[in-house]
Design an enzyme around this catalytic site. Structure first.
Site, PDB file in Angstrom:
ATOM      1  N   THR A 165       0.814  -1.208   0.000  1.00 41.88           N
ATOM      2  CA  THR A 165       0.000   0.000   0.000  1.00 41.88           C
ATOM      3  C   THR A 165       0.852   1.265   0.000  1.00 41.88           C
ATOM      4  O   THR A 165       2.004   1.237   0.458  1.00 41.88           O
ATOM      5  CB  THR A 165      -0.906  -0.020   1.256  1.00 41.88           C
ATOM      6  N   ASP A 166       0.273   2.363  -0.461  1.00 45.94           N
ATOM      7  CA  ASP A 166       0.990   3.647  -0.385  1.00 45.94           C
ATOM      8  C   ASP A 166       1.038   4.177   1.055  1.00 45.94           C
ATOM      9  O   ASP A 166       1.748   5.137   1.336  1.00 45.94           O
ATOM     10  CB  ASP A 166       0.348   4.685  -1.323  1.00 45.94           C
ATOM     11  N   GLU A 167       0.265   3.551   1.952  1.00 48.30           N
ATOM     12  CA  GLU A 167       0.204   4.072   3.330  1.00 48.30           C
ATOM     13  C   GLU A 167       1.527   3.893   4.069  1.00 48.30           C
ATOM     14  O   GLU A 167       1.758   4.541   5.088  1.00 48.30           O
ATOM     15  CB  GLU A 167      -0.954   3.421   4.092  1.00 48.30           C
ATOM     16  N   TYR A 205      -1.598  -0.462  11.089  1.00 45.10           N
ATOM     17  CA  TYR A 205      -1.772  -1.154   9.804  1.00 45.10           C
ATOM     18  C   TYR A 205      -0.603  -0.835   8.874  1.00 45.10           C
ATOM     19  O   TYR A 205       0.076  -1.741   8.370  1.00 45.10           O
ATOM     20  CB  TYR A 205      -3.096  -0.752   9.133  1.00 45.10           C
ATOM     21  N   LYS A 209       2.441  -3.240   7.328  1.00 43.56           N
ATOM     22  CA  LYS A 209       2.699  -3.426   5.898  1.00 43.56           C
ATOM     23  C   LYS A 209       4.124  -2.985   5.557  1.00 43.56           C
ATOM     24  O   LYS A 209       4.802  -3.607   4.742  1.00 43.56           O
ATOM     25  CB  LYS A 209       1.685  -2.636   5.051  1.00 43.56           C
TER      26      LYS A 209
HETATM   27  P1  NAD Z   1      -9.384  -7.545   2.567  1.00 49.13           P
HETATM   28  O1  NAD Z   1      -9.331  -7.226   4.032  1.00 49.13           O
HETATM   29  O2  NAD Z   1     -10.633  -7.285   1.800  1.00 49.13           O
HETATM   30  O3  NAD Z   1      -9.009  -9.086   2.348  1.00 49.13           O
HETATM   31  C1  NAD Z   1      -7.977  -9.723   3.019  1.00 49.13           C
HETATM   32  C2  NAD Z   1      -8.124 -11.231   2.822  1.00 49.13           C
HETATM   33  O4  NAD Z   1      -7.030 -11.881   3.495  1.00 49.13           O
HETATM   34  C3  NAD Z   1      -9.408 -11.814   3.416  1.00 49.13           C
HETATM   35  O5  NAD Z   1      -9.998 -12.708   2.497  1.00 49.13           O
HETATM   36  C4  NAD Z   1      -8.925 -12.553   4.664  1.00 49.13           C
HETATM   37  O6  NAD Z   1      -9.748 -13.672   4.997  1.00 49.13           O
HETATM   38  C5  NAD Z   1      -7.529 -12.985   4.248  1.00 49.13           C
HETATM   39  N1  NAD Z   1      -6.645 -13.202   5.399  1.00 49.13           N
HETATM   40  C6  NAD Z   1      -6.460 -12.386   6.469  1.00 49.13           C
HETATM   41  N2  NAD Z   1      -5.594 -12.944   7.336  1.00 49.13           N
HETATM   42  C7  NAD Z   1      -5.202 -14.136   6.784  1.00 49.13           C
HETATM   43  C8  NAD Z   1      -4.304 -15.163   7.196  1.00 49.13           C
HETATM   44  N3  NAD Z   1      -3.633 -15.083   8.357  1.00 49.13           N
HETATM   45  N4  NAD Z   1      -4.135 -16.227   6.399  1.00 49.13           N
HETATM   46  C9  NAD Z   1      -4.817 -16.331   5.217  1.00 49.13           C
HETATM   47  N5  NAD Z   1      -5.685 -15.386   4.791  1.00 49.13           N
HETATM   48  C10 NAD Z   1      -5.873 -14.301   5.557  1.00 49.13           C
HETATM   49  O7  NAD Z   1      -8.150  -6.752   1.934  1.00 49.13           O
HETATM   50  P2  NAD Z   1      -8.020  -6.069   0.502  1.00 49.13           P
HETATM   51  O8  NAD Z   1      -8.587  -4.704   0.564  1.00 49.13           O
HETATM   52  O9  NAD Z   1      -8.485  -7.028  -0.539  1.00 49.13           O
HETATM   53  O10 NAD Z   1      -6.434  -5.921   0.419  1.00 49.13           O
HETATM   54  C11 NAD Z   1      -5.624  -6.964  -0.138  1.00 49.13           C
HETATM   55  C12 NAD Z   1      -4.178  -6.539  -0.087  1.00 49.13           C
HETATM   56  O11 NAD Z   1      -3.997  -5.316  -0.805  1.00 49.13           O
HETATM   57  C13 NAD Z   1      -3.669  -6.280   1.333  1.00 49.13           C
HETATM   58  O12 NAD Z   1      -2.363  -6.775   1.429  1.00 49.13           O
HETATM   59  C14 NAD Z   1      -3.673  -4.756   1.450  1.00 49.13           C
HETATM   60  O13 NAD Z   1      -2.685  -4.296   2.348  1.00 49.13           O
HETATM   61  C15 NAD Z   1      -3.353  -4.351   0.017  1.00 49.13           C
HETATM   62  N6  NAD Z   1      -3.864  -3.042  -0.406  1.00 49.13           N
HETATM   63  C16 NAD Z   1      -5.177  -2.721  -0.212  1.00 49.13           C
HETATM   64  C17 NAD Z   1      -5.643  -1.491  -0.646  1.00 49.13           C
HETATM   65  C18 NAD Z   1      -7.102  -1.117  -0.486  1.00 49.13           C
HETATM   66  O14 NAD Z   1      -7.461   0.023  -0.793  1.00 49.13           O
HETATM   67  N7  NAD Z   1      -7.971  -2.003  -0.057  1.00 49.13           N
HETATM   68  C19 NAD Z   1      -4.784  -0.581  -1.276  1.00 49.13           C
HETATM   69  C20 NAD Z   1      -3.441  -0.964  -1.467  1.00 49.13           C
HETATM   70  C21 NAD Z   1      -3.001  -2.197  -1.038  1.00 49.13           C
HETATM   71  P1  TYD Z   2     -10.675   3.772   4.455  1.00 46.53           P
HETATM   72  O1  TYD Z   2     -11.641   3.332   3.385  1.00 46.53           O
HETATM   73  O2  TYD Z   2     -10.787   3.178   5.812  1.00 46.53           O
HETATM   74  O3  TYD Z   2      -9.201   3.642   3.867  1.00 46.53           O
HETATM   75  P2  TYD Z   2      -7.788   4.196   4.475  1.00 46.53           P
HETATM   76  O4  TYD Z   2      -7.954   4.632   5.852  1.00 46.53           O
HETATM   77  O5  TYD Z   2      -6.956   2.980   4.355  1.00 46.53           O
HETATM   78  O6  TYD Z   2      -7.380   5.301   3.549  1.00 46.53           O
HETATM   79  O7  TYD Z   2     -10.847   5.324   4.617  1.00 46.53           O
HETATM   80  C1  TYD Z   2     -10.657   6.220   3.533  1.00 46.53           C
HETATM   81  C2  TYD Z   2     -10.785   7.614   4.100  1.00 46.53           C
HETATM   82  O8  TYD Z   2     -12.126   7.807   4.552  1.00 46.53           O
HETATM   83  C3  TYD Z   2      -9.896   7.863   5.320  1.00 46.53           C
HETATM   84  O9  TYD Z   2      -9.401   9.199   5.263  1.00 46.53           O
HETATM   85  C4  TYD Z   2     -10.844   7.704   6.492  1.00 46.53           C
HETATM   86  C5  TYD Z   2     -12.172   8.188   5.932  1.00 46.53           C
HETATM   87  N1  TYD Z   2     -13.378   7.541   6.527  1.00 46.53           N
HETATM   88  C6  TYD Z   2     -14.417   8.333   7.022  1.00 46.53           C
HETATM   89  O10 TYD Z   2     -14.363   9.576   6.997  1.00 46.53           O
HETATM   90  N2  TYD Z   2     -15.499   7.687   7.553  1.00 46.53           N
HETATM   91  C7  TYD Z   2     -15.600   6.329   7.610  1.00 46.53           C
HETATM   92  O11 TYD Z   2     -16.604   5.793   8.133  1.00 46.53           O
HETATM   93  C8  TYD Z   2     -14.515   5.544   7.086  1.00 46.53           C
HETATM   94  C9  TYD Z   2     -14.573   4.037   7.119  1.00 46.53           C
HETATM   95  C10 TYD Z   2     -13.427   6.199   6.536  1.00 46.53           C
END
Ligand code: NAD
Ligand code: TYD
Length: 336
Positions: free
Chosen positions: A123-125, A149, A153
């Protein structure tokens, strides 16, 4: 190619598996997922029984299981993680366990089994928070994670890079901005807000709503992962972003407009502790090296996403009610 996809029952992993099975009909996928609250096998109903797809319920921290599965594949695409910042603030233990220790188990198994190709999804975070005038993050930005988090990462990214340097494990990493699209768990802002609005509930905007995120459609993200897996240079990191920087309050107003709702549905709530102010990421490297750029227009992508949630009400209603967790029990016998 035979792929071990971890976390394939989550939001981005689900979209990735559908993408790969459609694009590469001869690829085989093993999906290893623990089915935490974020994993939902209903996302993968349409490919159940597909001859090139196998689901394994299990934990990436389980060394024996991971080792057995890694033996059977050519490459690992690692999505599994605890992914929600607010949950990490309430308790970081699972984040350290899965994101750091789980990644370590996978890396060791990859080394042990002839140095399997390893792609790490990040992630970019990890880069921390930008001020309004700062230049976007890129591959050379110093890591400065600011919540449990992003710190977990960041730790996993460092481990992955160290395995390239130390053991010559053929790794790549992608650091991507905030994703949106189908099958996103309705705790994240876009699906939470649009399902709340549909249910006649208010939407909780944290603090002043002026935090900025750079939104990317998960389809664009997964095309990038696919490209880096196949064509990326080993040992390298590639940043992916959507080029859609927008403050949360403006995103909220867009969702209200699409849903035909007024501003009275906004509820300003107490801010997230240590809330990162702005993320924005440069795609120069992946664009110039591999020709990748996001294809989704944000307005259209957002509308499609809203349409998907409206057309799949049963999916998110079962998630919100908790019924989705019964599906696995009905379909599979636990391996353990
Ligand atoms: P998500 O939370 O929707 O899904 C995570 C999945 O991992 C779930 O299916 C969960 O059951 C599984 N999991 C969790 N712990 C586990 C373990 N110990 N063993 C096996 N499986 C396990 O997450 P997402 O949003 O699909 O993100 C996927 C990846 O992309 C993550 O690594 C996250 O850091 C990265 N990412 C997400 C975003 C975003 O905006 N969602 C952006 C950039 C990077
Ligand atoms: P989120 O979807 O949790 O992603 P991240 O924190 O990883 O960027 O949140 C996106 C943005 O939205 C973040 O600045 C937090 C804000 N947010 C709210 O304002 N209200 C909410 O209920 C949630 C879940 C997020």
């Amino acid at each position: 190619m035979r792929l071990l996809v971890t976390g394939g029952a989550g939001f981005i992993g689900t979209n990735f598996i559908h993408h790969i099975l459609e694009k590469y009909p001869d690829y085989k996928i093993i999906n290893l997922d623990k089915l935490t609250y974020a994993g939902n096998l209903e996302n993968l109903k349409t490919i159940e029984g597909h001859e090139n797809y196998e689901f394994v319920k299990g934990d990436i921290c389980d060394e024996a299981l991971v080792n057995e599965l890694v033996k059977r594949v050519d490459a690992i695409v690692h999505f599994a993680a605890e992914s929600h910042v607010d949950r990490s603030i309430m308790g970081a233990a699972e984040f350290i366990r899965t994101n750091v220790m789980g990644t370590h188990v996978l890396l060791d198994a990859a080394v042990k089994n002839n140095k399997k190709r390893f792609h790490h999804v990040s992630t970019d975070e990890v880069f921390g928070s930008l001020s309004p005038d700062d230049k976007p993050f890129d591959e050379n930005t110093v890591y400065a994670p600011r919540n449990p988090y992003s710190a977990s990462k960041a730790a996993s990214d460092h481990l992955v890079r160290s395995y390239f340097n130390t053991y010559k494990l053929p790794i790549t990493i992608t650091n991507c901005s905030n994703n949106y699209g189908p099958w996103q768990f309705p705790e994240k802002i876009i699906p939470l807000f649009l399902t709340n609005l549909h249910e006649g509930k208010k939407v909780p905007v944290y603090g002043d709503g002026m935090q900025i995120r750079d939104w990317i459609h998960t389809g664009d993200h997964n095309r990038g992962v696919d490209l880096v897996l196949h064509k990326g240079r080993e040992g390298e990191t590639y940043c992916l972003g959507g080029g859609n920087e927008i403050p949360n309050i403006e995103l909220t107003r867009k969702l209200l407009a699409i849903m035909g709702k007024g501003e009275e549905n906004i509820e300003y709530v107490i801010d997230r502790p240590g809330h990162d102010r702005r993320y924005c990421i440069s795609i120069k490297k992946i664009n110039s090296e591999l020709g990748w750029h996001p294809e989704y227009d944000f307005e259209k992508g957002l509308r499609h996403t809203v349409d998907w949630y409206l057309a799949n009400k049963e999916w998110w209603q079962r998630v919100k009610s908790g019924d989705y967790q019964k599906y696995y029990q009905e379909q599979y016998i636990d391996r353990k």
